[in-house]
Design an enzyme around this catalytic site. Structure first.
Site, PDB file in Angstrom:
ATOM      1  N   ARG A  59       0.825  -1.211   0.000  1.00 21.22           N
ATOM      2  CA  ARG A  59       0.000   0.000   0.000  1.00 21.22           C
ATOM      3  C   ARG A  59       0.862   1.265   0.000  1.00 21.22           C
ATOM      4  NH1 ARG A  59      -3.874   2.644   4.205  1.00 21.22           N
ATOM      5  NH2 ARG A  59      -5.439   3.568   2.820  1.00 21.22           N
ATOM      6  N   HIS A  63       0.485   4.439  -2.567  1.00 25.83           N
ATOM      7  CA  HIS A  63       0.301   5.826  -2.115  1.00 25.83           C
ATOM      8  C   HIS A  63       1.476   6.702  -2.540  1.00 25.83           C
ATOM      9  CE1 HIS A  63      -3.136   5.540   1.000  1.00 25.83           C
ATOM     10  NE2 HIS A  63      -3.257   4.587   0.099  1.00 25.83           N
ATOM     11  N   ASN A  90      -2.908   9.124   6.529  1.00 26.77           N
ATOM     12  CA  ASN A  90      -1.687   8.614   7.151  1.00 26.77           C
ATOM     13  C   ASN A  90      -1.938   7.573   8.227  1.00 26.77           C
ATOM     14  OD1 ASN A  90      -2.861  10.140   9.053  1.00 26.77           O
ATOM     15  ND2 ASN A  90      -1.032  11.279   9.628  1.00 26.77           N
ATOM     16  N   PRO A 160      -7.673   7.520  -4.157  1.00 27.60           N
ATOM     17  CA  PRO A 160      -9.075   7.117  -4.251  1.00 27.60           C
ATOM     18  C   PRO A 160      -9.669   6.858  -2.870  1.00 27.60           C
ATOM     19  CG  PRO A 160      -7.655   5.271  -4.786  1.00 27.60           C
ATOM     20  CD  PRO A 160      -6.755   6.453  -4.566  1.00 27.60           C
ATOM     21  N   HIS A 190      -6.198  -5.887  -2.439  1.00 25.00           N
ATOM     22  CA  HIS A 190      -7.021  -6.004  -1.237  1.00 25.00           C
ATOM     23  C   HIS A 190      -7.281  -7.459  -0.862  1.00 25.00           C
ATOM     24  CE1 HIS A 190      -8.698  -1.607  -1.657  1.00 25.00           C
ATOM     25  NE2 HIS A 190      -7.433  -1.651  -1.315  1.00 25.00           N
TER      26      HIS A 190
HETATM   27  C1  HEM Z   1      -8.962   1.246  -6.249  1.00 31.12           C
HETATM   28  C2  HEM Z   1      -8.955   2.174  -5.331  1.00 31.12           C
HETATM   29  C3  HEM Z   1      -8.528   1.925  -3.922  1.00 31.12           C
HETATM   30  C4  HEM Z   1      -9.195   2.326  -2.821  1.00 31.12           C
HETATM   31  C5  HEM Z   1     -10.473   3.134  -2.784  1.00 31.12           C
HETATM   32  C6  HEM Z   1      -8.466   1.849  -1.677  1.00 31.12           C
HETATM   33  C7  HEM Z   1      -8.829   2.073  -0.383  1.00 31.12           C
HETATM   34  C8  HEM Z   1      -8.266   1.448   0.710  1.00 31.12           C
HETATM   35  C9  HEM Z   1      -8.710   1.605   2.068  1.00 31.12           C
HETATM   36  C10 HEM Z   1      -9.828   2.526   2.522  1.00 31.12           C
HETATM   37  C11 HEM Z   1      -7.960   0.780   2.836  1.00 31.12           C
HETATM   38  C12 HEM Z   1      -8.089   0.560   4.341  1.00 31.12           C
HETATM   39  C13 HEM Z   1      -7.175   1.457   5.084  1.00 31.12           C
HETATM   40  C14 HEM Z   1      -7.375   1.310   6.568  1.00 31.12           C
HETATM   41  O1  HEM Z   1      -8.460   1.572   7.043  1.00 31.12           O
HETATM   42  O2  HEM Z   1      -6.415   0.919   7.245  1.00 31.12           O
HETATM   43  C15 HEM Z   1      -7.039   0.104   1.975  1.00 31.12           C
HETATM   44  C16 HEM Z   1      -6.113  -0.809   2.372  1.00 31.12           C
HETATM   45  C17 HEM Z   1      -5.177  -1.378   1.552  1.00 31.12           C
HETATM   46  N1  HEM Z   1      -4.982  -1.084   0.220  1.00 31.12           N
HETATM   47 FE1  HEM Z   1      -6.205  -0.013  -0.946  1.00 31.12          FE
HETATM   48  N2  HEM Z   1      -7.370   1.151  -2.098  1.00 31.12           N
HETATM   49  C18 HEM Z   1      -7.365   1.177  -3.460  1.00 31.12           C
HETATM   50  C19 HEM Z   1      -6.401   0.635  -4.294  1.00 31.12           C
HETATM   51  C20 HEM Z   1      -5.283  -0.023  -3.829  1.00 31.12           C
HETATM   52  C21 HEM Z   1      -4.146  -0.378  -4.651  1.00 31.12           C
HETATM   53  C22 HEM Z   1      -3.983  -0.020  -6.116  1.00 31.12           C
HETATM   54  C23 HEM Z   1      -3.277  -1.036  -3.843  1.00 31.12           C
HETATM   55  C24 HEM Z   1      -1.918  -1.616  -4.161  1.00 31.12           C
HETATM   56  C25 HEM Z   1      -1.557  -2.049  -5.339  1.00 31.12           C
HETATM   57  C26 HEM Z   1      -3.886  -1.121  -2.534  1.00 31.12           C
HETATM   58  C27 HEM Z   1      -3.369  -1.787  -1.462  1.00 31.12           C
HETATM   59  C28 HEM Z   1      -3.937  -1.828  -0.217  1.00 31.12           C
HETATM   60  C29 HEM Z   1      -3.458  -2.693   0.840  1.00 31.12           C
HETATM   61  C30 HEM Z   1      -2.369  -3.726   0.727  1.00 31.12           C
HETATM   62  C31 HEM Z   1      -4.223  -2.393   1.961  1.00 31.12           C
HETATM   63  C32 HEM Z   1      -4.083  -2.993   3.362  1.00 31.12           C
HETATM   64  C33 HEM Z   1      -3.184  -2.105   4.168  1.00 31.12           C
HETATM   65  C34 HEM Z   1      -2.782  -2.688   5.514  1.00 31.12           C
HETATM   66  O3  HEM Z   1      -3.237  -3.754   5.904  1.00 31.12           O
HETATM   67  O4  HEM Z   1      -1.953  -2.041   6.182  1.00 31.12           O
HETATM   68  N3  HEM Z   1      -5.079  -0.469  -2.559  1.00 31.12           N
HETATM   69  N4  HEM Z   1      -7.231   0.544   0.686  1.00 31.12           N
HETATM   70  C1  LIG Z   2       0.028   9.245  13.289  1.00 35.01           C
HETATM   71  C2  LIG Z   2      -0.061  10.557  12.596  1.00 35.01           C
HETATM   72  O1  LIG Z   2       0.896  11.025  12.019  1.00 35.01           O
HETATM   73  N1  LIG Z   2      -1.249  11.150  12.606  1.00 35.01           N
HETATM   74  C3  LIG Z   2      -1.544  12.419  11.938  1.00 35.01           C
HETATM   75  C4  LIG Z   2      -2.362  12.192  10.704  1.00 35.01           C
HETATM   76  O2  LIG Z   2      -2.778  13.378  10.073  1.00 35.01           O
HETATM   77  C5  LIG Z   2      -3.574  14.210  10.884  1.00 35.01           C
HETATM   78  C6  LIG Z   2      -3.945  15.433  10.084  1.00 35.01           C
HETATM   79  O3  LIG Z   2      -4.269  15.072   8.781  1.00 35.01           O
HETATM   80  C7  LIG Z   2      -2.785  14.591  12.147  1.00 35.01           C
HETATM   81  O4  LIG Z   2      -3.611  15.354  12.999  1.00 35.01           O
HETATM   82  C8  LIG Z   2      -2.328  13.328  12.870  1.00 35.01           C
HETATM   83  O5  LIG Z   2      -1.513  13.659  13.961  1.00 35.01           O
END
Ligand code: HEM
Ligand SMILES: CC(=O)N[C@H]1CO[C@H](CO)[C@@H](O)[C@@H]1O
Ligand SMILES: *[C@@H]1O[C@H](CO)[C@@H](O)[C@H](O)[C@H]1NC(C)=O
Ligand SMILES: *[C@@H]1O[C@H](CO)[C@@H](O)[C@H](O)[C@H]1NC(C)=O
Ligand SMILES: *[C@@H]1O[C@H](CO)[C@@H](O)[C@H](O)[C@H]1NC(C)=O
Ligand SMILES: *[C@@H]1O[C@H](CO)[C@@H](O)[C@H](O)[C@H]1NC(C)=O
Length: 323
Positions: A59, A63, A90, A160, A190
Site C-alpha cells: 500500500r 500511495h 496517514n 481514491p 485487497h
Molecule cells: C482502487 C482504489 C482503492 C481504494 C479506494 C483503496 C482504499 C483502501 C482503504 C480505505 C484501505 C483501508 C485502510 C485502513 O483503514 O487501514 C485500503 C487498504 C489497503 N490497500 Fe487499498 N485502495 C485502493 C487501491 C489499492 C491499490 C492499487 C493497492 C496496491 C496495489 C492497494 C493496497 C492496499 C493494501 C495492501 C491495503 C491494506 C493495508 C494494511 O493492511 O496495512 N489499494 N485501501
Molecule cells: C500518526 C499521525 O501522524 N497522525 C496524523 C495524521 O494526520 C492528521 C492530520 O491530517 C494529524 O492530525 C495526525 O496527527
C-alpha cells in the site's frame, strides 16, 4: 569508419550521461549488482517477524506513486506534521512499510553508498512482499530518483476513497495512464491486509433512509461485519479485507466480489457495474489471468511520475531530503 564509430560512441555517452526518461531492469548492474538480493533478504527477515510487512509495503508503494509519482516522497518525515505521510490518510499507512524500506536502505547503503534511490528500494520491496505472500514474481524496472517535495497539502484529491464509484476510480487511475483493467487488477491487492471499521461503516449502518445496510452486501457477511465493527467501535480496530485467505496473495478477492463480499463500495462496484463486471468475473475464474494483469499493472504503476536522469536526488536517509 573510424568517424562513424566515434560518433556512435559519442551518442552512447550522451545517452548514458543524461540517462533520460527510461527505467530499466539492469539499471544497477554495474553500480550495485546485488541490490535486489540485499533488499530481498531484509524484506524476508521483516516478513518473518510480521505478516503486516506485506500489506503495509504494498500500500505504501501505491500511495507513493499516486502522490508526486513513485519517488519515495511518502517516506519523508516532518517535524511539523505537514509532510505527505501526515495527510489524513496517514493513520492507516502501517509503520511496518516505512520500516521495511528504511531497513533495506541501510543494508544497501552499507554495500553501495549513495547509489540506489529509496524509490527503487520501495519498488523492489513491493514486488518482494507480493512474492512472499504467494503472489506472482516479476522483473522490476529501476532508475527512479527520489523526490524533493513531500507535502500533506498535495495529497488531497490524489488518492481514491472507499466510497468511489467506477467513473471516479477510472478517472483517478486514468490520470496516470492506468486503464480500467489495470485498476481492477491493482484492486486485487485487497486480497491481503486490513481495514479500519470507519472505512465501510456507512454500508452497515447508514446506507440509505430505506435500507441502512447496503443491498449490494451479502446479508450474512453484513451481519458478521456488524459484529466485528459495532457502532462506536474503538477506531483502532481493523479487520481482514479478505476474510477467507487474508495472508495469501490470490484471486479470492474477486471471488468475494462475485459473492457480494467486497468490503468497500469501491471494491463491490467493480462487480455491480456492468462495464467492469466481465473483468472481475474473468479474474475470479482464472488465477493466472489475474496474476498476469497484476504484473502488467504493477509495472505501469511503477512508472507513474518517475524522476530519472538528473532530476531529484539519491537520498541517503529515506526519511529526509539530503541537506
Ligand atoms: C482502487 C482504489 C482503492 C481504494 C479506494 C483503496 C482504499 C483502501 C482503504 C480505505 C484501505 C483501508 C485502510 C485502513 O483503514 O487501514 C485500503 C487498504 C489497503 N490497500 Fe487499498 N485502495 C485502493 C487501491 C489499492 C491499490 C492499487 C493497492 C496496491 C496495489 C492497494 C493496497 C492496499 C493494501 C495492501 C491495503 C491494506 C493495508 C494494511 O493492511 O496495512 N489499494 N485501501
Ligand atoms: C500518526 C499521525 O501522524 N497522525 C496524523 C495524521 O494526520 C492528521 C492530520 O491530517 C494529524 O492530525 C495526525 O496527527
Ligand atoms: C543486467 O544483468 C542481467 C542479469 O545478469 C541481464 O539479464 C541484463 O541484460 C543486464 N542489463 C543491462 C542493462 O546490462
Ligand atoms: C524466514 O523464515 C524461513 C522459514 O522459517 C527461513 O527459511 C528463512 O531463512 C527466514 N529468512 C530470514 C531472512 O530470516
Ligand atoms: C460518480 O460520482 C460522481 C461524484 O459524486 C458523480 O458526479 C457521478 O454522477 C457518479 N457516477 C455514477 C455512474 O454514479
Ligand atoms: C500517457 O500515455 C501517453 C501516450 O502513450 C503519453 O503521451 C503521456 O505522456 C502519458 N502520460 C503519463 C502521465 O504518463
Amino acid at each position: 569508419m573510424v568517424m562513424r564509430r566515434g560518433f556512435t560512441l559519442l551518442v552512447l555517452l550522451i545517452i548514458l550521461q543524461t540517462g533520460e526518461g527510461q527505467l530499466s531492469q539492469g539499471f544497477y548492474n554495474t553500480t550495485c549488482p546485488k541490490v535486489e538480493s540485499i533488499v530481498r533478504e531484509v524484506v524476508s527477515q521483516k516478513f518473518n517477524q510480521t505478516f503486516v510487512t506485506v500489506p503495509a509495503t504494498l500500500r505504501l508503494f501505491f500511495h507513493d506513486c499516486f502522490v508526486e509519482g513513485c519517488d519515495a516522497s511518502v517516506i519523508i518525515a516532518s517535524p511539523n506534521g505537514d509532510a505527505e505521510k501526515d495527510a489524513s490518510d496517514n493513520l492507516s499507512l502501517a509503520g511496518d512499510g516505512f520500516d521495511t524500506v528504511i531497513k533495506a536502505k541501510k543494508a544497501v547503503e552499507a554495500k553501495c553508498p549513495k547509489v540506489v534511490s529509496c524509490a527503487d528500494i520501495l519498488a523492489i520491496a513491493a514486488r518482494d512482499v507480493v512474492v512472499l505472500a504467494g503472489g506472482p514474481s516479476f522483473e522490476v524496472e529501476l532508475g527512479r530518483r527520489d523526490g524533493l517535495i513531500s507535502k500533506a497539502s498535495r495529497v488531497a484529491g490524489n488518492l481514491p476513497g472507499p466510497n468511489f464509484n467506477l467513473s471516479q476510480l477510472n478517472f483517478m487511475f486514468g490520470k496516470h495512464n492506468l486503464t480500467q483493467t489495470d485498476m481492477i487488477a491493482l484492486s486485487g491487492a485487497h486480497t491481503v491486509g486490513f481495514s479500519h471499521c470507519s472505512r465501510f461503516a456507512n454500508r452497515l449502518y447508514s446506507f440509505s433512509p430505506s435500507s441502512p445496510v447496503d443491498p449490494d452486501l451479502d446479508p450474512v457477511y453484513a451481519q458478521q461485519l456488524k459484529q466485528d465493527c459495532p457502532q462506536n467501535v474503538d477506531p483502532r480496530i481493523a479487520i481482514n479485507m479478505d476474510p477467507q485467505t487474508p495472508r495469501t496473495f490470490d484471486n479470492k478477492y474477486f471471488k468475494n466480489l462475485v459473492a457480494k463480499k467486497g468490503l468497500f463500495t469501491s471494491d463491490e462496484v467493480l462487480f455491480t457495474n456492468p462495464t467492469s463486471k466481465p473483468t472481475v468475473v474473468r479474474f475470479s475464474k482464472k488465477q493466472n489471468v489475474f496474476k498476469e494483469a497484476f504484473i502488467t499493472a504493477m509495472r505501469k504503476l511503477g512508472r507513474v511520475g518517475v524522476k530519472t536522469g538528473r532530476a531529484g536526488e539519491i537520498r541517503v536517509d529515506c526519511t529526509a531530503i539530503n541537506s
